[in-house]
Design a protein around this motif. Structure first.
Motif, short mmCIF file in Angstrom:
data_model
loop_
_atom_site.label_atom_id
_atom_site.label_comp_id
_atom_site.label_asym_id
_atom_site.label_seq_id
_atom_site.Cartn_x
_atom_site.Cartn_y
_atom_site.Cartn_z
N ALA A 1 0.86 -1.17 0.00
CA ALA A 1 0.00 0.00 0.00
C ALA A 1 0.90 1.23 0.00
O ALA A 1 1.82 1.32 0.79
N ASN A 2 0.59 2.17 -0.84
CA ASN A 2 1.41 3.37 -0.96
C ASN A 2 0.56 4.60 -0.64
O ASN A 2 -0.32 4.97 -1.38
N PHE A 3 0.84 5.20 0.52
CA PHE A 3 0.18 6.44 0.92
C PHE A 3 1.17 7.59 0.85
O PHE A 3 0.92 8.66 1.39
N GLY A 4 2.32 7.37 0.24
CA GLY A 4 3.41 8.34 0.24
C GLY A 4 3.04 9.66 -0.39
O GLY A 4 2.32 9.71 -1.39
N SER A 5 3.52 10.74 0.21
CA SER A 5 3.39 12.12 -0.27
C SER A 5 1.95 12.64 -0.33
O SER A 5 1.68 13.60 -1.03
N ASN A 16 -8.59 -2.70 11.67
CA ASN A 16 -8.63 -4.13 11.35
C ASN A 16 -8.05 -4.44 9.97
O ASN A 16 -8.53 -5.33 9.27
N ALA A 17 -7.03 -3.72 9.58
CA ALA A 17 -6.40 -3.96 8.28
C ALA A 17 -5.24 -4.93 8.44
O ALA A 17 -4.64 -5.05 9.50
N VAL A 18 -4.96 -5.63 7.37
CA VAL A 18 -3.81 -6.53 7.32
C VAL A 18 -2.97 -6.13 6.12
O VAL A 18 -3.44 -6.23 4.98
N PHE A 19 -1.77 -5.65 6.39
CA PHE A 19 -0.84 -5.28 5.33
C PHE A 19 0.19 -6.41 5.23
O PHE A 19 1.05 -6.53 6.10
N ALA A 20 0.09 -7.21 4.22
CA ALA A 20 0.98 -8.36 4.07
C ALA A 20 2.33 -7.96 3.48
O ALA A 20 3.35 -8.58 3.76
N ASP A 21 2.32 -6.94 2.62
CA ASP A 21 3.56 -6.52 1.97
C ASP A 21 3.94 -5.13 2.48
O ASP A 21 3.52 -4.71 3.54
N VAL A 23 4.33 -1.11 3.25
CA VAL A 23 3.42 -0.01 3.49
C VAL A 23 4.24 1.27 3.49
O VAL A 23 5.24 1.37 4.19
N ASN A 24 3.81 2.25 2.71
CA ASN A 24 4.57 3.49 2.56
C ASN A 24 3.72 4.69 3.00
O ASN A 24 2.71 4.99 2.38
N PHE A 25 4.15 5.33 4.10
CA PHE A 25 3.54 6.57 4.57
C PHE A 25 4.53 7.73 4.45
O PHE A 25 4.33 8.78 5.06
N ALA A 26 5.61 7.54 3.72
CA ALA A 26 6.69 8.54 3.64
C ALA A 26 6.17 9.87 3.14
O ALA A 26 5.41 9.94 2.17
N GLU A 27 6.60 10.94 3.81
CA GLU A 27 6.29 12.33 3.43
C GLU A 27 4.79 12.61 3.39
O GLU A 27 4.35 13.52 2.69
N THR A 28 3.99 11.86 4.11
CA THR A 28 2.56 12.08 4.19
C THR A 28 2.27 13.05 5.32
O THR A 28 2.90 13.01 6.36
#
Length: 168
Positions: A1-5, A16-21, A23-28
């Protein structure tokens, strides 16, 4: 999942989320970051929170102590001192100086392990401060070291009959 920027004016709420791979919150940038009952990847480097800015925080990661939620995300993220400093400042401003000190000591430990080269003076200084006063967050440790040195000196020089004086 990419939430970056992303720039989000209000809240990110993850429940209740499952992130298997990864996860990007960089610069958010968010106002409040919520993540409850969420499973994040366990492998270091699979989570990136570098540069994530927030004014409110509530992170509860499955199988991690509730107070360590966001710190867990930072620890799993590639090393970046600014993330630790931001979390430390958040807790200090929010009225939790003891936890802010805990975050600071975790930051300095990780800086020593991953951010500094062992041949530099700062790495050695961090080793000294970490071992003697826990990076300044526990100055009372200095009293323990002081007592140990005094105790050692006492044991070494407690019997006058074994000492050679200059007069003899």
């Amino acid at each position: 999942a990419n939430f970056g920027s992303l720039v989000i004016g209000k809240h990110i709420f993850i429940n209740n989320a499952v992130f298997a791979d990864s996860v990007n919150f960089a610069e958010t940038s968010v106002k409040v970051f919520y993540a409850e009952n969420t499973t994040f990847p366990r492998d270091p480097g699979k989570i990136d929170v570098k540069g994530l800015t927030y004014t409110g925080l509530s992170v509860k990661v499955k199988d991690v102590a509730p107070v360590d939620g966001f710190l867990y995300l930072i620890n799993q993220s590639p090393y970046n001192g600014k993330s630790y400093k931001a979390l430390e400042e958040y807790y200090r401003l929010d009225g939790y100086p003891a936890y802010a000190d805990y975050v600071y000591s975790r930051y300095k430990l990780r800086e020593t392990k991953e951010g500094l080269h062992y041949s530099g003076w700062q790495w050695w200084w961090n080793q000294f401060l970490g071992g003697f006063i826990l990076f300044g967050t526990a100055p009372e440790f200095a009293l323990i070291w002081f007592a140990a040195i005094i105790g050692f000196g006492y044991l070494m020089f407690r019997k006058k009959e074994k000492m050679v004086t200059a007069i003899e």
